[in-house]
Scaffold this active site. Sequence first.
Site, PDB file in Angstrom:
ATOM      1  N   ARG A   1       1.005  -1.050  -0.074  1.00  0.00           N
ATOM      2  CA  ARG A   1      -0.206  -0.033  -0.087  1.00  0.00           C
ATOM      3  C   ARG A   1       1.046   1.233   0.062  1.00  0.00           C
ATOM      4  O   ARG A   1       1.425   1.475   1.007  1.00  0.00           O
ATOM      5  CB  ARG A   1      -0.756   0.013   1.113  1.00  0.00           C
ATOM      6  CG  ARG A   1      -1.998   0.936   1.342  1.00  0.00           C
ATOM      7  CD  ARG A   1      -2.659   1.001   2.561  1.00  0.00           C
ATOM      8  NE  ARG A   1      -3.824   1.932   2.775  1.00  0.00           N
ATOM      9  CZ  ARG A   1      -4.840   2.155   2.322  1.00  0.00           C
ATOM     10  NH1 ARG A   1      -5.620   1.124   1.606  1.00  0.00           N
ATOM     11  NH2 ARG A   1      -5.516   3.199   2.629  1.00  0.00           N
TER      12      ARG A   1
ATOM     13  N   HIS B   1      -6.965   0.913  -7.252  1.00  0.00           N
ATOM     14  CA  HIS B   1      -7.331   0.482  -5.593  1.00  0.00           C
ATOM     15  C   HIS B   1      -8.179  -0.934  -6.065  1.00  0.00           C
ATOM     16  O   HIS B   1      -9.284  -0.951  -5.869  1.00  0.00           O
ATOM     17  CB  HIS B   1      -7.972   1.368  -4.909  1.00  0.00           C
ATOM     18  CG  HIS B   1      -8.192   0.950  -3.407  1.00  0.00           C
ATOM     19  ND1 HIS B   1      -7.426  -0.148  -2.836  1.00  0.00           N
ATOM     20  CD2 HIS B   1      -8.872   1.616  -2.471  1.00  0.00           C
ATOM     21  CE1 HIS B   1      -7.977  -0.274  -1.868  1.00  0.00           C
ATOM     22  NE2 HIS B   1      -8.569   0.768  -1.332  1.00  0.00           N
TER      23      HIS B   1
ATOM     24  N   GLN C   1     -10.033  -3.062  -3.398  1.00  0.00           N
ATOM     25  CA  GLN C   1     -11.325  -2.741  -2.948  1.00  0.00           C
ATOM     26  C   GLN C   1     -12.734  -2.940  -4.075  1.00  0.00           C
ATOM     27  O   GLN C   1     -13.400  -3.081  -3.729  1.00  0.00           O
ATOM     28  CB  GLN C   1     -11.340  -1.202  -2.714  1.00  0.00           C
ATOM     29  CG  GLN C   1     -12.619  -0.399  -2.613  1.00  0.00           C
ATOM     30  CD  GLN C   1     -13.160  -0.756  -1.244  1.00  0.00           C
ATOM     31  OE1 GLN C   1     -12.556  -0.545  -0.386  1.00  0.00           O
ATOM     32  NE2 GLN C   1     -14.287  -1.226  -1.075  1.00  0.00           N
TER      33      GLN C   1
ATOM     34  N   ASP D   1     -16.694   8.641  -2.607  1.00  0.00           N
ATOM     35  CA  ASP D   1     -15.641   8.383  -1.963  1.00  0.00           C
ATOM     36  C   ASP D   1     -15.269   9.866  -1.303  1.00  0.00           C
ATOM     37  O   ASP D   1     -16.118  10.880  -1.773  1.00  0.00           O
ATOM     38  CB  ASP D   1     -14.422   8.192  -2.956  1.00  0.00           C
ATOM     39  CG  ASP D   1     -13.405   7.556  -2.192  1.00  0.00           C
ATOM     40  OD1 ASP D   1     -13.328   7.407  -0.912  1.00  0.00           O
ATOM     41  OD2 ASP D   1     -12.025   7.371  -2.650  1.00  0.00           O
TER      42      ASP D   1
ATOM     43  N   CYS E   1     -16.171   3.229   0.059  1.00  0.00           N
ATOM     44  CA  CYS E   1     -15.169   2.432   0.495  1.00  0.00           C
ATOM     45  C   CYS E   1     -14.757   2.696   1.920  1.00  0.00           C
ATOM     46  O   CYS E   1     -14.155   1.794   2.518  1.00  0.00           O
ATOM     47  CB  CYS E   1     -13.910   2.350  -0.502  1.00  0.00           C
ATOM     48  SG  CYS E   1     -13.027   3.878  -0.619  1.00  0.00           S
TER      49      CYS E   1
ATOM     50  N   ARG F   1     -14.288  -6.922   1.645  1.00  0.00           N
ATOM     51  CA  ARG F   1     -12.673  -6.830   1.526  1.00  0.00           C
ATOM     52  C   ARG F   1     -12.154  -8.211   1.950  1.00  0.00           C
ATOM     53  O   ARG F   1     -11.116  -8.741   1.374  1.00  0.00           O
ATOM     54  CB  ARG F   1     -12.122  -5.751   2.198  1.00  0.00           C
ATOM     55  CG  ARG F   1     -12.425  -4.443   1.754  1.00  0.00           C
ATOM     56  CD  ARG F   1     -11.698  -4.287   0.554  1.00  0.00           C
ATOM     57  NE  ARG F   1     -10.218  -4.246   0.531  1.00  0.00           N
ATOM     58  CZ  ARG F   1      -9.409  -3.040   0.940  1.00  0.00           C
ATOM     59  NH1 ARG F   1     -10.040  -2.008   1.117  1.00  0.00           N
ATOM     60  NH2 ARG F   1      -8.217  -3.387   0.903  1.00  0.00           N
TER      61      ARG F   1
END
Length: 323
Positions: free
Chosen positions: A119, A146, A149, A241, A281, A309
């Site tokens: 990450r 991402h 996700q 988001d 998310c 997830r």
Amino acid sequence: MIQSIQKTDKEIEEGMKGKDFLTIGEFTTDEIHYLLNEAVELKKLQKQGVPHEALKGKILGMIFEKSSTRTRVSFEVAMLQLGGHALFLSSKDIQLGRGETIEDTAHVLAGYLDGVMIRTFGHETIERFAHASSVPVINGLTDTHHPAQILADLLTILEHKGYLNGLKAAYFGDGNNVAHSLIEGAAKVGMHFTIACPKGYEPDEAIITKAKEVGKTTGAIIQVTEDPIDAAKDADVLITDVWASMGQEEEQAEREGVFEPYQVNEELCINANKNYIFMHCLPAHRGEEVTEGIIDGSHSVVYQEAENRLHAQKALLKLLLKN
């Protein structure tokens, strides 16, 4: 709920073994459907309390240059439930943070680990790491993508709608890493996708162009608009988001003014299908990108999305790391 697969299970499993997962666009439609099917089965086993230790003895290294709640916990728990182990590696605590080259770190860790999840900030960092690594490398988030996700997002939509092809999803806000991976994922599974964003905050044009090309094969229609009402019209899935991602905190005040018309609120949601689902998310800023009434309302599936997830990543880890 289970999606049809064109190739045989064995062909897909062999093709995914040892593969990197840097973007969802690099995976085929068959591979994405297979991952989702596998996630459904692994989730069922977990809920029934049935052991499923497909990665017994395997070790995943997790390098974090960006902090996280869901990414760290979900990957670590995923490895434990699959019978393996996970090592948390902060960039501040390993030589990567003291100037060791990305390539040297990748070569060394590949001698100890069965896979690496990263990450980080720049997407080129994970590309360089994967190029040098002899074990699978998984993107836990970069500034551009991402994909982990979006696997969870697709799984959540599949659970609620029963299918993906032909659905309409609409995203409101910044054309960021989440938006990029949603565009790629929607195109691969034949889901129509519209992103509504202000001028100057559009997603990467190259990603849009490629997704439209993929859509010619899968039937997905990919669109970008400045009109949030048009995007929401007849949508089955509404997604947003945060307006300022990690590293953009100093732009917060400016972005609040720019993105205010793109807030997912009760007035906007009237334009969607009656049985729409709302996704985010997380973490979320109630009162900014979404109202409290929507994210905490009956259409919201954000906590199921967060849980997924774990299950989507278990499927990913099992197929990439399995002998």
